[in-house]
Design a protein around this motif. Structure first.
Motif, PDB file in Angstrom:
ATOM      1  N   LEU A 177       0.736  -1.209  -0.207  1.00 45.37           N
ATOM      2  CA  LEU A 177      -0.071  -0.013  -0.077  1.00 45.37           C
ATOM      3  C   LEU A 177       0.793   1.416   0.015  1.00 45.37           C
ATOM      4  O   LEU A 177       0.577   2.354  -0.576  1.00 45.37           O
ATOM      5  CB  LEU A 177      -1.188   0.028   1.222  1.00 45.37           C
ATOM      6  N   GLY A 178       1.972   1.212   0.806  1.00 42.92           N
ATOM      7  CA  GLY A 178       2.836   2.206   0.914  1.00 42.92           C
ATOM      8  C   GLY A 178       3.578   2.786  -0.513  1.00 42.92           C
ATOM      9  O   GLY A 178       3.422   3.798  -1.148  1.00 42.92           O
ATOM     10  N   TYR A 179       3.688   1.529  -1.236  1.00 40.09           N
ATOM     11  CA  TYR A 179       4.212   1.578  -2.671  1.00 40.09           C
ATOM     12  C   TYR A 179       3.258   2.247  -3.398  1.00 40.09           C
ATOM     13  O   TYR A 179       3.695   3.254  -4.356  1.00 40.09           O
ATOM     14  CB  TYR A 179       4.480   0.179  -3.290  1.00 40.09           C
ATOM     15  N   ILE A 180       1.986   1.805  -3.507  1.00 39.19           N
ATOM     16  CA  ILE A 180       0.913   2.451  -4.191  1.00 39.19           C
ATOM     17  C   ILE A 180       0.777   3.986  -4.020  1.00 39.19           C
ATOM     18  O   ILE A 180       0.658   5.060  -4.908  1.00 39.19           O
ATOM     19  CB  ILE A 180      -0.491   1.663  -3.936  1.00 39.19           C
ATOM     20  N   LEU A 181       0.659   4.262  -2.592  1.00 41.64           N
ATOM     21  CA  LEU A 181       0.603   5.671  -2.098  1.00 41.64           C
ATOM     22  C   LEU A 181       1.849   6.626  -2.779  1.00 41.64           C
ATOM     23  O   LEU A 181       1.641   7.940  -2.917  1.00 41.64           O
ATOM     24  CB  LEU A 181       0.458   5.784  -0.540  1.00 41.64           C
ATOM     25  N   TYR A 183       2.385   6.930  -5.693  1.00 38.07           N
ATOM     26  CA  TYR A 183       1.935   7.415  -6.913  1.00 38.07           C
ATOM     27  C   TYR A 183       0.741   8.145  -6.453  1.00 38.07           C
ATOM     28  O   TYR A 183       0.056   8.414  -7.603  1.00 38.07           O
ATOM     29  CB  TYR A 183       1.494   6.066  -7.787  1.00 38.07           C
ATOM     30  N   SER A 184       0.640   8.720  -5.386  1.00 40.24           N
ATOM     31  CA  SER A 184      -0.498   9.694  -5.569  1.00 40.24           C
ATOM     32  C   SER A 184      -0.868  10.669  -6.388  1.00 40.24           C
ATOM     33  O   SER A 184      -1.783  11.245  -6.821  1.00 40.24           O
ATOM     34  CB  SER A 184      -0.504   9.948  -4.112  1.00 40.24           C
ATOM     35  N   ARG A 186       0.366  10.794  -9.415  1.00 42.07           N
ATOM     36  CA  ARG A 186      -0.037  10.174 -10.603  1.00 42.07           C
ATOM     37  C   ARG A 186      -1.384  10.048 -10.581  1.00 42.07           C
ATOM     38  O   ARG A 186      -2.201  10.034 -11.747  1.00 42.07           O
ATOM     39  CB  ARG A 186       0.990   8.890 -10.965  1.00 42.07           C
ATOM     40  N   ILE A 187      -1.848   9.305  -9.553  1.00 43.58           N
ATOM     41  CA  ILE A 187      -3.375   9.037  -9.408  1.00 43.58           C
ATOM     42  C   ILE A 187      -4.415  10.087  -9.666  1.00 43.58           C
ATOM     43  O   ILE A 187      -5.413  10.287 -10.521  1.00 43.58           O
ATOM     44  CB  ILE A 187      -3.639   8.020  -8.194  1.00 43.58           C
ATOM     45  N   THR A 188      -3.841  11.213  -8.875  1.00 47.82           N
ATOM     46  CA  THR A 188      -4.652  12.640  -9.060  1.00 47.82           C
ATOM     47  C   THR A 188      -4.576  13.049 -10.439  1.00 47.82           C
ATOM     48  O   THR A 188      -5.660  13.418 -10.545  1.00 47.82           O
ATOM     49  CB  THR A 188      -3.995  13.633  -8.079  1.00 47.82           C
TER      50      THR A 188
ATOM     51  N   VAL B  18      -2.265   3.459 -14.565  1.00 47.63           N
ATOM     52  CA  VAL B  18      -1.925   4.809 -13.876  1.00 47.63           C
ATOM     53  C   VAL B  18      -0.411   5.013 -14.139  1.00 47.63           C
ATOM     54  O   VAL B  18       0.304   5.998 -14.215  1.00 47.63           O
ATOM     55  CB  VAL B  18      -2.412   5.002 -12.424  1.00 47.63           C
ATOM     56  N   VAL B  27       0.077  -0.216 -11.774  1.00 51.68           N
ATOM     57  CA  VAL B  27      -0.825   0.694 -10.807  1.00 51.68           C
ATOM     58  C   VAL B  27      -2.180   0.653 -11.725  1.00 51.68           C
ATOM     59  O   VAL B  27      -2.030   1.536 -12.522  1.00 51.68           O
ATOM     60  CB  VAL B  27      -0.237   1.844 -10.291  1.00 51.68           C
ATOM     61  N   ARG B  50      -3.303   3.344   9.999  1.00 52.33           N
ATOM     62  CA  ARG B  50      -2.563   4.020   9.484  1.00 52.33           C
ATOM     63  C   ARG B  50      -2.784   5.527   9.216  1.00 52.33           C
ATOM     64  O   ARG B  50      -2.419   6.299   8.554  1.00 52.33           O
ATOM     65  CB  ARG B  50      -2.252   3.539   7.771  1.00 52.33           C
ATOM     66  N   ARG B  55      -9.955   7.116  -0.183  1.00 48.84           N
ATOM     67  CA  ARG B  55      -9.911   8.199  -1.229  1.00 48.84           C
ATOM     68  C   ARG B  55     -11.065   8.589  -1.873  1.00 48.84           C
ATOM     69  O   ARG B  55     -11.167   9.811  -2.150  1.00 48.84           O
ATOM     70  CB  ARG B  55      -8.921   7.788  -2.273  1.00 48.84           C
ATOM     71  N   HIS B 154      -6.272  -1.611  -0.085  1.00 50.48           N
ATOM     72  CA  HIS B 154      -5.294  -0.749  -1.290  1.00 50.48           C
ATOM     73  C   HIS B 154      -6.284   0.175  -2.072  1.00 50.48           C
ATOM     74  O   HIS B 154      -6.181   1.266  -2.235  1.00 50.48           O
ATOM     75  CB  HIS B 154      -4.617  -1.657  -1.982  1.00 50.48           C
TER      76      HIS B 154
END
Lengths: 196, 469
Positions: A177-181, A183-184, A186-188, B18, B27, B50, B55, B154
């Motif tokens: 999850l840290g890995y995905i986050l 990319y925040s 890029r996600i935005t 993404v 991703v 956490r 989101r 996730h």
């Protein structure tokens, strides 16, 4: 996430094919709201009689397998439901690796997120391992994730495949999850392109 | 625009990546996240630990289906553990601002029934849920698959998942189905042919004239059981049948936005020259009603068939697997399936709990009685299906025939809500899994279509509906 580097352990043979997640943990144990404490539910319907007493000849109940951390299972292990309770139950009981000739997609994904290593070997290697374990239940198998090698009791070695990403995640205990986050942004940016 | 021909799957996949590092999973952005009480509590706990929020609560919808009883909900839930789990979903969705079709919602139902019903499920979307039958939504030309609870966390936190690109598997079903043969029989026949691991690592795309000729609800039945063939997802290209089903539903775009959506959706079907990694063709006109005899959905035969003899199977592990299955089921090699006595019939589930399934079952039950000694449960897939069925008088048909008419939920498909078989009981079930103990410890399941289930209910044994139509 739980790490996995090396493991030396005795092996529990359960060579049935198509062991589904309903066998690994029956649905009635899914009414919990925690991850912990599911070890007693592992293989419950194969492990206990109707009155709750352990069935003596089921492998998990045999004294020589107590404390073993490797499960040697048949083809297509973990098919069926997406319940992550399956790897939770396996790891709570003490299993850290499942060796089989094929593993179902969702189970594989769930296992890797819980430090449980699914190892896929050829039919020939599987048969050889099973022979060892059935002849010498006390024999130990070594797993080295970095070199992707199993070392059998006779010193012979079997190479097993794993994708680079999963391997790194297990070796380093990467938090996915840290890995995905990371990319925040890029996600935005991606979300900004979505059609209304 | 690239000129490389692409499959439906490839188009959706590429539109949702993404980010992608070399030697790493993509991703992948998720358009719709469906949540239920059983696989979500630990994910919300993870968020809390956490200090994360959800989101996109606007892309997340929750309902209660698995552990909820199918008895009237005016009565307090007797199972304290189930009640606590349901309450936790209510608390979690409230805390994190997620829409919930809970206990008192008129739209509550099985997650894979209400998604399409509400128009949440749309072509071209990526859809996930902590449930392997999420593949159902692929019937709309969406990429939909089941995920574990870590992945639920996730998606809640990031609206994304790490995914390795699967391969593609074309399943072409050509020709016309015979009388009494339905979508359920197509999917059971496919799984019998390729085995329950046959689609591993792949996404099915169902195509061909027989698939084109199916209604949306029939297409959902097929995609629903993709996971029983080992494929995490199964898809069908959207067409006018899809658009007609969706038009006017609650969450579907309206007006000019609908026209724009149609334009996007019409570009989704696989290009004519697109390549698949694997393929199989099934002749629909050769299919019979199917029924399973064993303990996985791949152990199925045409209803006029006989139980295979393990002695004929050379592979030792496969032979042992059939021997164990027959022992569990209390069946002998070479026996006919027709005429096998039964105790219970279950019509319902995310596979066959929609209005058209109930209509088919009712068509057989009308003017007939459930055979003596047989218990029949009819469980609508959603409260909306229940209302529609009652408007059409189907509930009366079932009740008058001696069947139980219950509230919406997963019911006896998963046996964690009070509806279950007793040890040794035999059930013809329209659900999706006949694994040992799936419908209750020691219970024995024969998977079949709603038509076959109803025919068996009135006959008191496994019966061929074609003799009753």
């Amino acid at each position: 996430m739980a790490q996995f580097t090396t493991l030396t352990s005795r092996v529990i043979p359960l060579p049935r094919i198509n062991i589904d997640t309903d066998q690994i943990i029956p649905a009635r144990y899914l009414k919990v709201t925690d991850k912990a404490g599911l070890g007693d539910a592992l293989f419950a319907d194969w492990r206990y009689a109707a009155d709750g007493t352990p069935i003596a000849d089921f492998v998990l109940n045999q004294p020589q397998h107590r404390g073993a951390q490797i499960l040697l299972a048949g083809d297509n292990f973990g098919c069926g439901s997406s319940r992550e309770h399956a790897p939770w139950a396996l790891t709570a009981w003490g299993i850290r690796a499942v060796i089989t000739t094929d593993v179902a997609d969702i189970f594989r994904s769930n296992a890797l997120k819980n430090g449980l290593l699914p190892i896929v070997v050829s039919g020939a290697a599987h048969a050889k391992l099973l022979e060892f374990v059935e002849e010498l239940p006390q024999c130990e198998l070594q797993i080295d994730l970095a070199t992707q090698q199993l070392t059998l009791p006779d010193g012979s070695q079997v190479q097993f495949p794993i994708d680079e990403f999963s391997k790194t995640c297990l070796l380093q205990g990467v938090d996915q999850l840290g890995y995905i986050l990371n990319y925040s942004e890029r996600i935005t940016a991606y979300e900004a392109t979505l059609a209304g | 625009m690239s000129s490389t021909p692409k499959t439906l799957f490839e188009k959706i996949w590429e539109q949702h990546v993404v980010a992608q590092q070399p030697n790493s999973p993509a991703v992948l952005y998720i358009d719709l996240h469906l949540v239920h009480e059983v696989t979500s509590p630990q994910a919300f706990t993870g968020l809390r630990q956490r200090g994360l929020r959800v989101r996109r609560p606007d892309k997340t919808v929750a309902t209660m289906d698995h552990s909820i009883p199918t008895t009237p909900l005016s009565v307090p839930i007797a199972d304290a553990q189930a009640a606590a789990q349901l309450q936790m979903l209510a608390d979690n969705t409230k805390e994190f601002g997620i829409a919930l079709h809970g206990m008192d919602s008129p739209m509550r139902g099985i997650v894979h029934v209400i998604g399409p019903e509400l128009g949440l499920t749309q072509p071209g979307m990526t859809i996930v849920c902590g449930d392997s039958h999420t593949s159902t939504h692929g019937a709309f030309g969406a990429l939909a698959f089941g995920i574990g609870t870590s992945e639920v966390e996730h998606v809640l936190a990031s609206q994304c998942l790490l995914q390795t690109r699967p391969k593609t598997f074309a399943v072409r079903v050509e020709g016309r189905l015979g009388t009494g043969v339905s979508a359920k029989d197509i999917i059971l026949a496919l799984i019998a042919r390729i085995g329950i691991g046959g689609g591993g690592g792949h996404v099915f795309e169902y195509s061909g004239s027989a698939i084109r000729g199916l209604t949306m609800e029939e297409r959902m039945t097929i995609c629903n059981m993709s996971i029983e063939g080992g494929a995490r997802a199964g898809m069908i290209a959207p067409d006018d049948v899809t658009f007609e089903y969706l038009a006017g539903r609650r969450h579907v775009p309206q007006g000019a936005a609908w026209e724009r959506a149609l334009q996007r959706w019409r570009a989704l079907p696989s290009d004519a020259a697109a390549q698949f990694d694997k393929s199989i063709t099934i002749a629909a006109n050769e299919l019979e009603p199917m029924v399973t005899y064993g303990t996985n959905p791949g152990m199925g035969v045409p209803i006029s068939g006989r139980i295979p003899d393990p002695a004929q199977i050379s592979n030792a592990a496969a032979r042992a697997s059939i021997e164990q299955a027959l022992e569990y089921m209390g069946l002998q090699p070479g026996q006919a399936l027709l005429g096998q006595p039964i105790d219970v019939v279950f019509v319902g589930s995310c596979t066959n709990g929609r209005i058209s399934d109930l209509r088919l079952a009712a068509q057989v039950m009308r003017g007939r009685r459930v055979a003596s000694g047989v218990r029949m449960l009819v469980v609508p897939g959603s409260q909306e299906v229940k209302r529609q069925a009652e408007q059409e008088g189907l509930d009366r048909v079932f009740r008058e025939s001696g069947a139980e008419w219950r509230e919406a939920g997963c019911s006896m498909c998963i046996a964690m809500n009070g509806d279950q078989l007793r040890p040794g009981q035999r059930a013809v079930s329209t659900s999706n899994r006949n694994f040992e103990g799936r419908q209750g410890k020691g219970g024995r399941t024969f998977l079949a279509s709603p038509l076959t289930a109803a025919a068996s209910a009135v006959s008191g044994h496994i019966a061929d509906v074609r003799t009753l139509l």
